[in-house]
Write an enzyme that holds these catalytic residues in place. Structure first.
Site, PDB file in Angstrom:
ATOM      1  N   ARG A 270       0.857  -1.187   0.000  1.00 18.39           N
ATOM      2  CA  ARG A 270       0.000   0.000   0.000  1.00 18.39           C
ATOM      3  C   ARG A 270       0.888   1.230   0.000  1.00 18.39           C
ATOM      4  NH1 ARG A 270      -2.769  -1.113   3.794  1.00 18.39           N
ATOM      5  NH2 ARG A 270      -1.538  -0.039   5.342  1.00 18.39           N
ATOM      6  N   HIS A 274      -1.409   4.017   6.438  1.00 14.60           N
ATOM      7  CA  HIS A 274      -2.363   3.020   6.952  1.00 14.60           C
ATOM      8  C   HIS A 274      -3.779   3.619   6.965  1.00 14.60           C
ATOM      9  CE1 HIS A 274      -4.080  -0.077   9.493  1.00 14.60           C
ATOM     10  NE2 HIS A 274      -4.499   0.870  10.312  1.00 14.60           N
ATOM     11  N   TYR A 283       8.241   5.266   9.828  1.00 14.10           N
ATOM     12  CA  TYR A 283       8.722   3.887   9.969  1.00 14.10           C
ATOM     13  C   TYR A 283       9.047   3.180   8.652  1.00 14.10           C
ATOM     14  CZ  TYR A 283       3.705   3.041   9.175  1.00 14.10           C
ATOM     15  OH  TYR A 283       2.429   3.035   8.655  1.00 14.10           O
TER      16      TYR A 283
HETATM   17  C1  LIG Z   1      -8.562  -6.898  17.365  1.00 12.26           C
HETATM   18  C2  LIG Z   1      -7.923  -5.603  16.952  1.00 12.26           C
HETATM   19  N1  LIG Z   1      -6.676  -5.301  17.409  1.00 12.26           N
HETATM   20  C3  LIG Z   1      -6.081  -4.151  17.048  1.00 12.26           C
HETATM   21  C4  LIG Z   1      -6.723  -3.271  16.205  1.00 12.26           C
HETATM   22  C5  LIG Z   1      -6.040  -1.981  15.777  1.00 12.26           C
HETATM   23  N2  LIG Z   1      -5.598  -2.080  14.382  1.00 12.26           N
HETATM   24  C6  LIG Z   1      -6.310  -1.511  13.387  1.00 12.26           C
HETATM   25  S1  LIG Z   1      -5.639  -1.801  11.875  1.00 12.26           S
HETATM   26  C7  LIG Z   1      -4.367  -2.694  12.543  1.00 12.26           C
HETATM   27  C8  LIG Z   1      -3.299  -3.298  11.664  1.00 12.26           C
HETATM   28  C9  LIG Z   1      -3.857  -4.289  10.694  1.00 12.26           C
HETATM   29  O1  LIG Z   1      -2.856  -4.700   9.791  1.00 12.26           O
HETATM   30  P1  LIG Z   1      -3.168  -5.685   8.625  1.00 12.26           P
HETATM   31  O2  LIG Z   1      -3.976  -6.828   9.103  1.00 12.26           O
HETATM   32  O3  LIG Z   1      -1.883  -5.995   7.957  1.00 12.26           O
HETATM   33  O4  LIG Z   1      -4.116  -4.839   7.649  1.00 12.26           O
HETATM   34  P2  LIG Z   1      -3.793  -3.540   6.788  1.00 12.26           P
HETATM   35  O5  LIG Z   1      -4.388  -2.385   7.549  1.00 12.26           O
HETATM   36  O6  LIG Z   1      -2.316  -3.439   6.606  1.00 12.26           O
HETATM   37  O7  LIG Z   1      -4.519  -3.718   5.491  1.00 12.26           O
HETATM   38  C10 LIG Z   1      -4.484  -2.749  13.941  1.00 12.26           C
HETATM   39  C11 LIG Z   1      -3.517  -3.428  14.824  1.00 12.26           C
HETATM   40  C12 LIG Z   1      -8.023  -3.608  15.750  1.00 12.26           C
HETATM   41  N3  LIG Z   1      -8.702  -2.822  14.924  1.00 12.26           N
HETATM   42  N4  LIG Z   1      -8.588  -4.779  16.119  1.00 12.26           N
HETATM   43 MG   LIG Z   2      -1.101  -5.083   6.272  1.00 12.06          MG
END
Ligand SMILES: Cc1ncc(C[n+]2csc(CCOP(=O)(O)OP(=O)(O)O)c2C)c(N)n1
Ligand SMILES: [Mg+2]
Length: 378
Positions: A270, A274, A283
């Site tokens: 991406r 985020h 980072y």
């Molecule tokens: C259970 C839970 N833990 C933590 C979060 C906070 N959080 C939101 S997005 C994220 C990272 C997700 O990363 P990824 O699965 O790689 O998806 P991406 O956003 O990179 O598409 C986190 C930790 C959440 N929404 N739900």
């Molecule tokens: Mg991801």
């Protein structure tokens, strides 16, 4: 459109090449826009279908850019951009059939587009005026899910249900590389494997979970993790819309024909933050983004279309016009979205009402009324 797949079961080790000498990543269109063949996955699209994929990706990117701008202007509270993930989303979304059911995360704007969900409806939750904004059953596209990984369980349960009903459709669950570490995902894999559920787990590995790199999620490539649960996994070039379409179609067909779940890892990046609250320069190295800009999914397909003489300037101009019109509709639409009634927050918590919610509703009404007294006093 035709797709073929032979057993996508070959296990591989962590190296860059599969045992047969083929790259670990399924690719049908190189970053330079050259068409290549793959021994297990192939696809044959008409010029109209190819142009359609290009249009889908361009309009999705434009919508996404518009949403970021609207957030910057204070019209949305937050936005989760998909910039760079258009091929992963359009390719997989276009692989689904209308009767399949899709469980997205919070970022599947391109998939929503392929399911005919009005892009404007995606913005309500991010504006804070509703909890979703569309009827999940209208397009078999579930509401966005922010609790990381939880939708893989919902998808698996749903898939087990439709299998019991004897349906010949499939389910696809989207999740991220970070989500792959969640217990929910491991549980979903277990249930899906044991019950042979017709579900495709589609992981968009953008290599980051906010500021956490993929190396912190897994010691092996994510697609290999399904092997331990007893179902196959495959890694596809997530910036190659043709490969994503071919692989996802094969995986869905496999699920529909009773062969059980499959994990598809779309290896992508991406390019944006985020979400609009994030600053990736804290980072991520700039060079990393530059490397991935060279693999841009839209540019790649455009290079191919041009080389094959499948689209001319007039066509591109018409897509640009369509993008402008979409952007305008979204801008106008979001600004005129009605605010919900303040008391509406208490609705839909329980189907039949609940004493505690009734009590809280009364307390809140009293609290709001106290402001009315103050205003009257001045
Ligand atoms: C259970 C839970 N833990 C933590 C979060 C906070 N959080 C939101 S997005 C994220 C990272 C997700 O990363 P990824 O699965 O790689 O998806 P991406 O956003 O990179 O598409 C986190 C930790 C959440 N929404 N739900
Ligand atoms: Mg991801």
């Amino acid at each position: 459109m035709s797709v073929k797949s032979t057993a996508a079961r070959r296990t591989t080790r962590g190296g860059a090449k599969r045992r047969g000498g083929e790259p670990e990543l399924v690719q049908l269109l190189t970053p330079e826009g050259k068409r290549v063949e793959h021994s297990e996955y192939s696809i044959d699209l008409t010029p109209d279908e190819l142009r359609g994929l290009y249009r889908d990706m361009v309009l999705t990117r434009r919508f996404d850019a518009e949403a970021i701008t609207l957030q910057r202007q204070g019209e949305l509270g937050l936005w989760a951009s998909l910039l760079g993930q258009e091929a992963a989303q359009i390719g997989s979304g276009r692989a689904t059939r209308p009767d399949d059911y899709v469980f997205p995360t919070y970022r599947e704007h391109g998939v929503a587009w392929t399911r005919d969900v009005d892009p404007l409806n995606l913005l309500g939750m991010f504006r804070g005026v509703n909890h979703g904004g569309w009827d999940p059953n209208e397009n078999n596209f579930h509401l966005y899910t922010i609790v990381i990984g939880s939708q893989t369980l919902h998808a698996t349960g749903y898939a087990m249900g439709i299998a019991k009903d004897g349906a010949d459709s499939a389910v696809i669950a989207y999740f991220g590389d970070g989500a792959s570490s969640q217990g929910d995902v491991a549980e979903a894999f277990t249930f899906a494997a044991v019950y042979n559920a017709p579900v495709v787990f589609f992981c968009q590995n953008n290599q980051w979970a906010i500021s956490e790199p993929t190396e912190k999620q897994s010691r092996v490539p994510i697609y290999q993790r399904s092997a331990g649960f007893g179902f196959p996994g495959v890694r596809v070039d997530g910036n190659d819309v043709l490969a994503v379409l071919a692989v996802t179609k094969a995986a869905l067909e496999r699920a529909r024909t009773g062969q059980g779940p499959m994990l598809v890892e779309a290896f992508t990046y991406r390019m944006g933050a985020h979400t609009t609250t994030d600053d990736p320069t804290r980072y991520r190295a700039d060079e990393e983004r530059e490397q991935w800009e060279a693999k841009d999914p839209i540019l790649r397909l455009r290079t191919y279309l041009e080389a094959e003489g499948l689209a001319d300037e007039e066509y591109y101009a018409s897509i640009d016009q369509e993008s402008d019109a979409l952007a305008k509709r979204v801008r106008d639409g979001v600004r005129t979205m009605p605010n919900p009634d303040t008391m509406a927050i208490f609705e839909n918590v329980y189907a039949d009402g609940h004493a505690l919610v009734d009590e809280e509703r009364a307390q809140f009404a009293e609290y709001l009324a106290s402001f009315a007294d103050e205003t009257e006093g001045h």
